[in-house]
Design an enzyme around this catalytic site. Structure first.
Site, PDB file in Angstrom:
ATOM      1  N   GLU A  39       1.364  -1.496   0.162  1.00  0.00           N
ATOM      2  CA  GLU A  39       0.126   0.080  -0.459  1.00  0.00           C
ATOM      3  C   GLU A  39       1.025   1.738  -0.062  1.00  0.00           C
ATOM      4  O   GLU A  39       0.816   2.304  -0.783  1.00  0.00           O
ATOM      5  CB  GLU A  39      -1.130  -0.104   1.026  1.00  0.00           C
ATOM      6  CG  GLU A  39      -2.653  -0.811   1.061  1.00  0.00           C
ATOM      7  CD  GLU A  39      -3.254  -0.227   0.068  1.00  0.00           C
ATOM      8  OE1 GLU A  39      -3.009   0.555  -0.040  1.00  0.00           O
ATOM      9  OE2 GLU A  39      -3.362  -1.457  -1.058  1.00  0.00           O
ATOM     10  N   CYS A 194     -12.990   2.570 -15.011  1.00  0.00           N
ATOM     11  CA  CYS A 194     -13.238   3.915 -14.819  1.00  0.00           C
ATOM     12  C   CYS A 194     -11.797   4.237 -14.922  1.00  0.00           C
ATOM     13  O   CYS A 194     -11.465   5.696 -13.818  1.00  0.00           O
ATOM     14  CB  CYS A 194     -14.077   4.095 -13.295  1.00  0.00           C
ATOM     15  SG  CYS A 194     -14.429   5.684 -13.003  1.00  0.00           S
ATOM     16  N   CYS A 201     -16.903   2.611 -20.234  1.00  0.00           N
ATOM     17  CA  CYS A 201     -17.670   2.994 -19.285  1.00  0.00           C
ATOM     18  C   CYS A 201     -18.858   2.002 -19.761  1.00  0.00           C
ATOM     19  O   CYS A 201     -19.662   1.153 -18.942  1.00  0.00           O
ATOM     20  CB  CYS A 201     -18.878   4.018 -19.225  1.00  0.00           C
ATOM     21  SG  CYS A 201     -17.902   6.078 -19.519  1.00  0.00           S
ATOM     22  N   CYS A 204     -18.715  -0.857 -17.400  1.00  0.00           N
ATOM     23  CA  CYS A 204     -18.495  -1.347 -15.605  1.00  0.00           C
ATOM     24  C   CYS A 204     -19.615  -1.194 -14.711  1.00  0.00           C
ATOM     25  O   CYS A 204     -20.579  -1.239 -15.834  1.00  0.00           O
ATOM     26  CB  CYS A 204     -18.735   0.112 -16.188  1.00  0.00           C
ATOM     27  SG  CYS A 204     -18.530   0.993 -13.931  1.00  0.00           S
ATOM     28  N   CYS A 210     -24.777   5.570 -13.626  1.00  0.00           N
ATOM     29  CA  CYS A 210     -24.041   6.485 -12.980  1.00  0.00           C
ATOM     30  C   CYS A 210     -24.428   7.872 -13.348  1.00  0.00           C
ATOM     31  O   CYS A 210     -24.526   7.927 -14.294  1.00  0.00           O
ATOM     32  CB  CYS A 210     -22.856   6.537 -13.735  1.00  0.00           C
ATOM     33  SG  CYS A 210     -21.491   7.074 -14.140  1.00  0.00           S
TER      34      CYS A 210
END
Length: 362
Positions: A39, A194, A201, A204, A210
Protein backbone atom coordinates in the site's frame (compact mmCIF):
# COMPACT_ATOMS: atom_id res chain seq x y z
CA UNK A 1 -31.62 3.49 -0.57
CA UNK A 2 -30.20 0.60 1.41
CA UNK A 3 -31.12 -1.79 -1.38
CA UNK A 4 -29.42 0.45 -3.96
CA UNK A 5 -26.22 0.42 -1.90
CA UNK A 6 -26.34 -3.35 -1.67
CA UNK A 7 -26.87 -3.59 -5.40
CA UNK A 8 -23.80 -1.41 -5.98
CA UNK A 9 -21.50 -3.61 -3.92
CA UNK A 10 -22.98 -6.83 -5.38
CA UNK A 11 -22.40 -5.63 -8.93
CA UNK A 12 -18.86 -4.49 -8.16
CA UNK A 13 -18.04 -7.82 -6.49
CA UNK A 14 -19.57 -9.81 -9.34
CA UNK A 15 -17.39 -7.86 -11.77
CA UNK A 16 -14.35 -8.45 -9.57
CA UNK A 17 -14.95 -12.21 -9.46
CA UNK A 18 -14.54 -12.30 -13.24
CA UNK A 19 -12.21 -9.41 -14.06
CA UNK A 20 -10.42 -8.38 -10.86
CA UNK A 21 -6.73 -8.79 -10.12
CA UNK A 22 -6.12 -11.77 -7.85
CA UNK A 23 -2.51 -12.74 -8.55
CA UNK A 24 -0.58 -9.67 -7.42
CA UNK A 25 2.49 -10.54 -5.30
CA UNK A 26 1.08 -8.97 -2.12
CA UNK A 27 -2.09 -11.02 -2.51
CA UNK A 28 -0.05 -14.18 -2.02
CA UNK A 29 0.78 -15.23 1.56
CA UNK A 30 -1.29 -12.22 2.57
CA UNK A 31 -0.61 -10.66 5.97
CA UNK A 32 -0.66 -7.11 7.38
CA UNK A 33 3.07 -6.62 6.81
CA UNK A 34 3.02 -7.50 3.11
CA UNK A 35 -0.18 -5.53 2.50
CA UNK A 36 1.22 -2.52 4.34
CA UNK A 37 4.41 -2.47 2.25
CA UNK A 38 2.42 -2.77 -0.97
CA UNK A 39 0.00 0.00 0.00
CA UNK A 40 2.82 2.42 0.76
CA UNK A 41 4.61 1.55 -2.48
CA UNK A 42 1.41 2.00 -4.47
CA UNK A 43 0.96 5.58 -3.29
CA UNK A 44 1.67 7.76 -6.34
CA UNK A 45 3.06 4.72 -8.20
CA UNK A 46 1.63 2.33 -10.79
CA UNK A 47 1.19 -1.39 -10.05
CA UNK A 48 3.50 -2.46 -12.88
CA UNK A 49 6.28 -0.30 -11.47
CA UNK A 50 5.75 -1.50 -7.91
CA UNK A 51 5.80 -5.27 -8.52
CA UNK A 52 9.59 -5.74 -9.01
CA UNK A 53 10.36 -3.33 -6.16
CA UNK A 54 7.98 -5.20 -3.86
CA UNK A 55 9.53 -8.55 -4.73
CA UNK A 56 13.09 -7.31 -4.09
CA UNK A 57 11.97 -5.62 -0.88
CA UNK A 58 10.39 -8.82 0.42
CA UNK A 59 13.51 -10.81 -0.36
CA UNK A 60 15.63 -8.41 1.67
CA UNK A 61 13.08 -7.63 4.41
CA UNK A 62 10.82 -10.70 4.69
CA UNK A 63 9.17 -9.53 7.92
CA UNK A 64 8.78 -6.44 10.04
CA UNK A 65 11.64 -7.35 12.39
CA UNK A 66 14.05 -7.66 9.47
CA UNK A 67 12.94 -4.21 8.31
CA UNK A 68 13.22 -2.68 11.78
CA UNK A 69 16.70 -4.12 12.38
CA UNK A 70 18.07 -3.00 9.01
CA UNK A 71 20.04 0.25 8.61
CA UNK A 72 17.96 3.01 7.05
CA UNK A 73 20.56 3.20 4.24
CA UNK A 74 19.65 -0.34 3.24
CA UNK A 75 15.96 0.54 3.17
CA UNK A 76 16.60 3.63 1.06
CA UNK A 77 18.75 1.62 -1.34
CA UNK A 78 15.90 -0.84 -1.95
CA UNK A 79 13.54 2.11 -2.45
CA UNK A 80 15.85 3.99 -4.81
CA UNK A 81 13.95 4.86 -8.00
CA UNK A 82 10.45 4.78 -6.49
CA UNK A 83 10.61 8.42 -5.46
CA UNK A 84 8.80 10.17 -2.59
CA UNK A 85 11.51 8.93 -0.22
CA UNK A 86 9.67 10.04 2.91
CA UNK A 87 7.63 6.87 2.36
CA UNK A 88 10.72 4.70 2.84
CA UNK A 89 11.84 6.61 5.92
CA UNK A 90 8.34 6.26 7.41
CA UNK A 91 8.37 2.52 6.69
CA UNK A 92 11.57 2.20 8.70
CA UNK A 93 10.20 4.35 11.54
CA UNK A 94 6.98 2.34 11.65
CA UNK A 95 8.82 -0.98 11.67
CA UNK A 96 10.83 0.15 14.68
CA UNK A 97 7.71 1.35 16.48
CA UNK A 98 6.01 -1.98 15.86
CA UNK A 99 9.11 -3.84 17.06
CA UNK A 100 9.54 -1.74 20.18
CA UNK A 101 5.96 -0.89 21.16
CA UNK A 102 3.81 -3.69 19.69
CA UNK A 103 6.02 -6.69 20.32
CA UNK A 104 6.91 -7.02 16.65
CA UNK A 105 3.28 -7.68 15.67
CA UNK A 106 1.61 -5.27 13.26
CA UNK A 107 -1.40 -3.75 15.08
CA UNK A 108 -4.91 -4.78 14.07
CA UNK A 109 -6.93 -1.91 15.59
CA UNK A 110 -7.72 0.90 13.16
CA UNK A 111 -6.67 3.75 15.46
CA UNK A 112 -3.36 2.06 16.22
CA UNK A 113 -2.61 1.56 12.54
CA UNK A 114 -3.56 5.11 11.57
CA UNK A 115 -1.28 6.47 14.30
CA UNK A 116 1.79 4.97 12.62
CA UNK A 117 4.05 7.23 10.52
CA UNK A 118 2.98 7.62 6.90
CA UNK A 119 -0.38 5.88 7.30
CA UNK A 120 -3.54 7.90 6.77
CA UNK A 121 -7.20 6.97 6.98
CA UNK A 122 -7.47 5.34 3.55
CA UNK A 123 -4.20 3.40 3.84
CA UNK A 124 -5.10 2.14 7.32
CA UNK A 125 -8.47 0.97 6.03
CA UNK A 126 -6.93 -0.72 3.00
CA UNK A 127 -4.38 -2.60 5.11
CA UNK A 128 -6.93 -3.94 7.59
CA UNK A 129 -9.55 -4.68 4.96
CA UNK A 130 -7.24 -6.60 2.65
CA UNK A 131 -5.13 -8.34 5.28
CA UNK A 132 -7.81 -9.13 7.88
CA UNK A 133 -11.12 -8.65 6.03
CA UNK A 134 -12.14 -5.87 8.40
CA UNK A 135 -14.80 -3.50 7.11
CA UNK A 136 -13.22 -0.08 6.48
CA UNK A 137 -13.95 2.33 3.61
CA UNK A 138 -11.02 3.47 1.50
CA UNK A 139 -10.54 6.49 -0.71
CA UNK A 140 -7.42 6.21 -2.83
CA UNK A 141 -7.15 7.95 -6.20
CA UNK A 142 -8.93 5.19 -8.11
CA UNK A 143 -11.84 5.03 -5.67
CA UNK A 144 -12.19 8.82 -5.65
CA UNK A 145 -12.59 8.73 -9.42
CA UNK A 146 -15.22 5.98 -9.36
CA UNK A 147 -17.30 7.67 -6.67
CA UNK A 148 -16.93 11.20 -8.07
CA UNK A 149 -18.32 9.98 -11.38
CA UNK A 150 -20.95 7.62 -10.02
CA UNK A 151 -22.45 10.34 -7.77
CA UNK A 152 -21.45 13.30 -10.01
CA UNK A 153 -19.54 14.97 -7.19
CA UNK A 154 -18.25 18.33 -8.40
CA UNK A 155 -14.94 19.80 -7.36
CA UNK A 156 -11.35 18.70 -6.85
CA UNK A 157 -11.11 15.78 -4.36
CA UNK A 158 -8.24 17.55 -2.62
CA UNK A 159 -10.69 20.12 -1.26
CA UNK A 160 -12.01 19.30 2.22
CA UNK A 161 -15.69 19.55 1.35
CA UNK A 162 -15.33 17.33 -1.73
CA UNK A 163 -13.27 14.76 0.18
CA UNK A 164 -15.86 14.70 2.97
CA UNK A 165 -18.64 14.00 0.47
CA UNK A 166 -16.65 11.17 -1.12
CA UNK A 167 -15.85 9.66 2.29
CA UNK A 168 -19.55 9.68 3.11
CA UNK A 169 -20.32 7.77 -0.07
CA UNK A 170 -17.44 5.33 0.50
CA UNK A 171 -18.65 4.58 4.02
CA UNK A 172 -22.22 4.03 2.89
CA UNK A 173 -21.32 1.67 0.03
CA UNK A 174 -18.74 -0.54 1.75
CA UNK A 175 -20.38 -3.90 2.50
CA UNK A 176 -19.99 -5.86 5.71
CA UNK A 177 -19.19 -9.09 3.86
CA UNK A 178 -16.16 -9.68 1.60
CA UNK A 179 -14.46 -6.47 2.71
CA UNK A 180 -11.09 -7.56 1.33
CA UNK A 181 -12.49 -8.38 -2.10
CA UNK A 182 -14.60 -5.21 -2.24
CA UNK A 183 -11.60 -3.03 -1.37
CA UNK A 184 -9.54 -4.60 -4.15
CA UNK A 185 -12.53 -4.50 -6.50
CA UNK A 186 -12.96 -0.74 -6.13
CA UNK A 187 -9.27 -0.11 -6.73
CA UNK A 188 -9.33 -2.40 -9.76
CA UNK A 189 -12.49 -0.81 -11.14
CA UNK A 190 -10.84 2.59 -11.08
CA UNK A 191 -7.56 1.33 -12.52
CA UNK A 192 -8.95 -0.94 -15.25
CA UNK A 193 -12.36 0.47 -16.25
CA UNK A 194 -13.05 3.90 -14.75
CA UNK A 195 -9.75 5.23 -15.96
CA UNK A 196 -8.73 8.86 -15.91
CA UNK A 197 -8.40 8.93 -19.69
CA UNK A 198 -10.50 6.81 -22.05
CA UNK A 199 -12.77 5.19 -19.42
CA UNK A 200 -14.40 1.94 -20.55
CA UNK A 201 -17.95 2.80 -19.50
CA UNK A 202 -19.45 -0.04 -21.56
CA UNK A 203 -17.58 -2.50 -19.33
CA UNK A 204 -18.50 -0.87 -16.04
CA UNK A 205 -20.78 -2.91 -13.74
CA UNK A 206 -22.41 0.24 -12.31
CA UNK A 207 -22.67 2.28 -15.52
CA UNK A 208 -26.47 2.06 -15.74
CA UNK A 209 -26.99 4.46 -12.83
CA UNK A 210 -23.75 6.44 -13.04
CA UNK A 211 -24.77 10.08 -12.84
CA UNK A 212 -21.73 11.40 -14.69
CA UNK A 213 -22.40 9.03 -17.59
CA UNK A 214 -26.08 9.98 -17.70
CA UNK A 215 -25.14 13.66 -17.88
CA UNK A 216 -22.26 13.08 -20.35
CA UNK A 217 -19.82 14.46 -17.77
CA UNK A 218 -17.51 11.48 -17.33
CA UNK A 219 -14.50 13.34 -18.73
CA UNK A 220 -15.18 16.33 -16.47
CA UNK A 221 -15.14 14.39 -13.22
CA UNK A 222 -13.41 14.34 -10.89
CA UNK A 223 -12.26 17.92 -11.35
CA UNK A 224 -8.53 18.39 -11.74
CA UNK A 225 -6.35 20.13 -9.23
CA UNK A 226 -6.25 23.85 -9.99
CA UNK A 227 -3.14 24.49 -12.05
CA UNK A 228 -0.44 26.87 -10.98
CA UNK A 229 2.93 27.64 -12.45
CA UNK A 230 5.66 25.68 -10.71
CA UNK A 231 8.57 27.74 -9.41
CA UNK A 232 12.03 27.00 -10.76
CA UNK A 233 15.11 26.53 -8.58
CA UNK A 234 18.69 26.37 -9.85
CA UNK A 235 21.62 24.47 -8.37
CA UNK A 236 25.07 23.22 -9.29
CA UNK A 237 25.89 19.58 -8.59
CA UNK A 238 29.58 18.79 -8.29
CA UNK A 239 30.65 15.41 -9.69
CA UNK A 240 33.98 15.16 -7.89
CA UNK A 241 35.97 12.01 -8.70
CA UNK A 242 39.21 10.50 -7.46
CA UNK A 243 41.84 8.41 -9.21
CA UNK A 244 39.88 5.22 -8.46
CA UNK A 245 36.83 6.51 -10.32
CA UNK A 246 34.81 7.01 -7.14
CA UNK A 247 32.48 9.94 -6.55
CA UNK A 248 32.54 12.16 -3.49
CA UNK A 249 29.01 11.99 -2.08
CA UNK A 250 27.35 13.80 0.78
CA UNK A 251 24.62 12.38 2.99
CA UNK A 252 21.59 14.64 2.81
CA UNK A 253 19.70 15.74 5.93
CA UNK A 254 17.05 13.24 7.10
CA UNK A 255 14.14 15.51 6.16
CA UNK A 256 13.42 17.46 3.02
CA UNK A 257 14.05 16.62 -0.63
CA UNK A 258 15.84 13.25 -1.01
CA UNK A 259 16.11 13.11 2.77
CA UNK A 260 18.69 10.63 4.02
CA UNK A 261 19.93 9.75 0.53
CA UNK A 262 23.45 10.13 -0.82
CA UNK A 263 23.97 12.92 -3.31
CA UNK A 264 26.52 15.06 -5.06
CA UNK A 265 27.55 18.24 -3.24
CA UNK A 266 25.21 21.07 -4.20
CA UNK A 267 26.11 24.74 -4.35
CA UNK A 268 24.30 27.91 -5.41
CA UNK A 269 24.27 28.65 -9.16
CA UNK A 270 26.47 31.74 -8.76
CA UNK A 271 29.02 30.13 -6.44
CA UNK A 272 32.53 29.26 -7.63
CA UNK A 273 33.05 25.46 -7.32
CA UNK A 274 36.81 25.75 -6.67
CA UNK A 275 36.35 28.36 -3.96
CA UNK A 276 33.56 26.32 -2.34
CA UNK A 277 35.68 23.16 -2.37
CA UNK A 278 38.68 24.99 -0.90
CA UNK A 279 36.57 25.99 2.11
CA UNK A 280 34.70 22.69 2.44
CA UNK A 281 36.40 19.55 1.15
CA UNK A 282 39.77 20.40 -0.36
CA UNK A 283 41.32 21.40 -3.68
CA UNK A 284 39.61 20.40 -6.92
CA UNK A 285 40.25 20.92 -10.60
CA UNK A 286 37.15 21.65 -12.68
CA UNK A 287 37.12 19.65 -15.92
CA UNK A 288 33.94 20.89 -17.56
CA UNK A 289 30.29 21.75 -17.05
CA UNK A 290 27.40 19.92 -18.70
CA UNK A 291 24.16 21.31 -20.00
CA UNK A 292 21.25 21.78 -17.61
CA UNK A 293 19.32 18.72 -16.41
CA UNK A 294 15.78 19.53 -15.26
CA UNK A 295 14.19 17.40 -12.56
CA UNK A 296 10.55 18.09 -11.70
CA UNK A 297 9.01 17.56 -8.29
CA UNK A 298 5.32 17.91 -7.49
CA UNK A 299 5.83 21.47 -6.28
CA UNK A 300 8.81 22.88 -8.22
CA UNK A 301 11.27 22.39 -11.09
CA UNK A 302 14.93 21.89 -10.23
CA UNK A 303 17.45 22.96 -12.88
CA UNK A 304 20.69 21.06 -12.22
CA UNK A 305 23.98 22.24 -13.71
CA UNK A 306 26.44 19.31 -13.43
CA UNK A 307 30.06 20.36 -12.91
CA UNK A 308 32.73 17.71 -13.45
CA UNK A 309 35.82 17.96 -11.25
CA UNK A 310 38.81 15.95 -10.03
CA UNK A 311 40.01 15.98 -6.46
CA UNK A 312 43.57 17.25 -6.10
CA UNK A 313 43.81 17.11 -2.31
CA UNK A 314 41.24 16.29 0.34
CA UNK A 315 41.05 17.81 3.78
CA UNK A 316 42.06 14.99 6.18
CA UNK A 317 39.15 15.48 8.59
CA UNK A 318 36.48 15.18 5.88
CA UNK A 319 36.23 11.39 6.05
CA UNK A 320 36.26 11.20 9.84
CA UNK A 321 32.46 11.50 10.16
CA UNK A 322 29.54 9.98 8.31
CA UNK A 323 28.62 13.01 6.21
CA UNK A 324 31.00 12.31 3.30
CA UNK A 325 32.09 9.14 1.54
CA UNK A 326 33.73 7.94 -1.64
CA UNK A 327 31.14 6.03 -3.64
CA UNK A 328 32.05 3.26 -6.07
CA UNK A 329 29.31 3.37 -8.77
CA UNK A 330 29.77 -0.36 -9.33
CA UNK A 331 28.78 -1.04 -5.73
CA UNK A 332 25.25 -0.93 -4.32
CA UNK A 333 25.66 0.88 -1.04
CA UNK A 334 23.05 3.39 0.03
CA UNK A 335 20.16 5.00 -1.78
CA UNK A 336 20.70 7.49 -4.59
CA UNK A 337 18.24 10.04 -5.91
CA UNK A 338 17.23 9.50 -9.55
CA UNK A 339 19.19 12.49 -10.99
CA UNK A 340 22.33 11.41 -9.12
CA UNK A 341 22.11 7.93 -10.59
CA UNK A 342 21.46 9.34 -14.08
CA UNK A 343 24.46 11.62 -13.90
CA UNK A 344 26.69 8.78 -12.71
CA UNK A 345 25.52 6.64 -15.62
CA UNK A 346 26.15 9.47 -18.06
CA UNK A 347 29.65 9.99 -16.69
CA UNK A 348 30.47 6.29 -16.86
CA UNK A 349 29.08 6.05 -20.39
CA UNK A 350 31.32 8.87 -21.50
CA UNK A 351 34.39 7.40 -19.81
CA UNK A 352 33.82 4.09 -21.57
CA UNK A 353 33.99 5.86 -24.92
CA UNK A 354 37.77 5.56 -25.47
CA UNK A 355 38.38 7.36 -22.23
CA UNK A 356 36.72 10.56 -23.47
CA UNK A 357 33.67 12.05 -21.81
CA UNK A 358 30.73 12.27 -24.23
CA UNK A 359 27.83 14.62 -23.56
CA UNK A 360 24.90 12.33 -24.19
CA UNK A 361 21.59 14.10 -23.55
CA UNK A 362 19.67 12.74 -20.58
Amino acid sequence: MKRKKQQFSRRVLAWFDVHGRKDLPWQQDRNPYRVWISEIMLQQTQVATVIPYFQRFMQRFPDIIALADAPVDDVLQHWSGLGYYARARNLHKTARIVRDEHGGVFPTAFDDVQALPGIGRSTAGAILAQALDQRHPILDGNVKRVLARYFAVDGWPGENAVAAALWEHAEALTPHARAADYTQAMMDLGAIVCRRGKPLCAQCPVADDCRARAAARVHELPASKPKRALPVKDVQMLLITNAAGEFLLERRPPSGIWGGLLGFPEIAPEENPVAWAQKTVGHIEVVEAWSILRHTFSHFHLNIKPVIARIESLKPQIMSGDRWLWFDPQASVGGLAAPVRKLMQKYQGGQNNNGQLSLVDL
